[in-house]
Design an enzyme around this catalytic site. Structure first.
Site, PDB file in Angstrom:
ATOM      1  CG  ASP A 228      -4.688   5.852   7.187  1.00 17.46           C
ATOM      2  OD1 ASP A 228      -4.929   7.057   6.976  1.00 17.46           O
ATOM      3  OD2 ASP A 228      -3.682   5.457   7.805  1.00 17.46           O
ATOM      4  CG  HIS A 252      -0.203   6.448   4.885  1.00 17.85           C
ATOM      5  ND1 HIS A 252       0.500   5.750   3.937  1.00 17.85           N
ATOM      6  CD2 HIS A 252       0.076   5.818   6.057  1.00 17.85           C
ATOM      7  CE1 HIS A 252       1.163   4.750   4.491  1.00 17.85           C
ATOM      8  NE2 HIS A 252       0.919   4.779   5.800  1.00 17.85           N
ATOM      9  CB  SER A 255       1.966   6.025  12.684  1.00 19.95           C
ATOM     10  OG  SER A 255       2.459   6.739  11.563  1.00 19.95           O
TER      11      SER A 255
HETATM   12  C1  DGY Z   1       4.492   2.566   8.350  1.00 20.70           C
HETATM   13  O1  DGY Z   1       5.303   2.905   9.220  1.00 20.70           O
HETATM   14  O2  DGY Z   1       4.766   1.733   7.499  1.00 20.70           O
HETATM   15  C2  DGY Z   1       3.158   3.191   8.398  1.00 20.70           C
HETATM   16  O3  DGY Z   1       2.448   3.001   7.234  1.00 20.70           O
HETATM   17  C3  DGY Z   1       3.268   4.674   8.747  1.00 20.70           C
HETATM   18  O4  DGY Z   1       2.074   5.050   9.340  1.00 20.70           O
END
Ligand code: DGY
Length: 287
Positions: A228, A252, A255
């Site tokens: 990812d 990526h 989240s």
């Molecule tokens: C982070 O917050 O560091 C993550 O990689 C975002 O998804």
């Protein structure tokens, strides 16, 4: 107080900032990254900076900001884009976002793992391109999760890395990027993994030596990979890893649920506001 916000945010985040009435906001109001020159100009004289993991906050940015800057709030749990030594030297506080994105990222890790081990992108492609002619006993077989050993890099210092690589059917990398973890998944690491095992990375691309990963995938040293995160991001569309059927690459999105991104933005706003007021931050990075 004046703050610079380096990207368009989920609206709940900006609303939390605006409604507090504590600061005037200058924002790079775009989905695309702020150009370096705009960032340097934008931070000048500001008391607070709300930035993203894609903004490199180094000495140059801190110098451009000047002595007013007291709080950097990053919309991320990762802090490898921040020059922490320089930040500490200047007495600037750092807010970050642990916890809130854990569930979304864990879900994505499992989704990516299953996509890679059960060859889902390849299978979808076959349906689209007419490769699906009939049910075939040996076609598109992969490796199942049930009954397997999953090694998680980033759960704690409880398993030597070499042992984890050797014994796992699935290796899932979730650790932070630090000088100690950079390039940690390399030729030696992949060489220890089983030929049937699957490698997943949802942390930071630079934890992996991508040339060594490519070699491990091409030579059959490991069965498949799901990433990812890559180095660089975005990965150039002609990158050799993208030509491999046994490598699933996502942009990526660990989240990326509406609720998570909204909660992250609100938390980043609260970190920024608390920093401006000199109060305790909801989540402060200990420098
Ligand atoms: C982070 O917050 O560091 C993550 O990689 C975002 O998804």
């Amino acid at each position: 107080m004046e703050v610079f916000v380096s990207r368009r945010l989920p609206r709940e985040g900006l609303a939390a900032l605006a409604q507090a009435g504590a600061c005037s906001i200058q924002q790079w109001d775009s989905d695309e990254p702020v150009p370096r020159a705009e960032l340097l100009a934008g931070v000048a004289g500001k008391h607070g900076l709300l930035c993203l993991l894609s903004d490199r906050i180094d000495k140059e940015v801190l110098d451009a900001a000047g002595p007013n800057l007291k709080i950097i709030s990053t919309l991320s749990v990762g802090v490898d884009h921040l020059a922490l030594d320089e930040i500490k030297k200047r007495g600037i506080r750092v807010g970050y976002i642990p916890d809130i994105l854990t569930d979304a990222t864990a879900e994505l890790s499992v989704a990516l793992l299953l996509a890679a081990c059960r060859r889902l992108p390849e299978a979808v492609e076959e349906v689209k391109n007419g490769g699906w002619t009939t049910w075939k006993p040996l076609w598109l077989c992969g490796y199942g999760l049930s009954g397997s050993t999953v090694g998680i890099v980033g759960l704690g210092r409880i398993v030597p890395l070499a042992k984890l690589a050797e014994e796992s059917d699935f290796v899932v990398v979730t650790c932070s990027l630090t000088p100690g973890t950079e390039g940690m998944c390399n030729k030696d690491f992949f060489g220890r993994m089983k030929k049937t095992s699957v490698f997943i990375n949802t942390s930071r691309g630079a934890v992996v030596n991508q040339e060594d990963l490519h070699q491990a995938l091409v030579s059959g040293q490991i069965a498949a990979a799901g990433l990812d995160v890559t180095s660089p991001e975005p990965l150039p569309t002609d990158h050799p890893l993208l030509s491999l059927k046994n490598c699933v690459i996502l942009p990526h999105i660990g989240s990326a649920t509406f609720a998570t991104r909204s909660a992250m933005a609100v938390q980043a706003a609260h970190n920024l506001l608390a920093g401006l007021r000199g109060e305790r931050l909801p989540s402060e990075l200990q420098l």
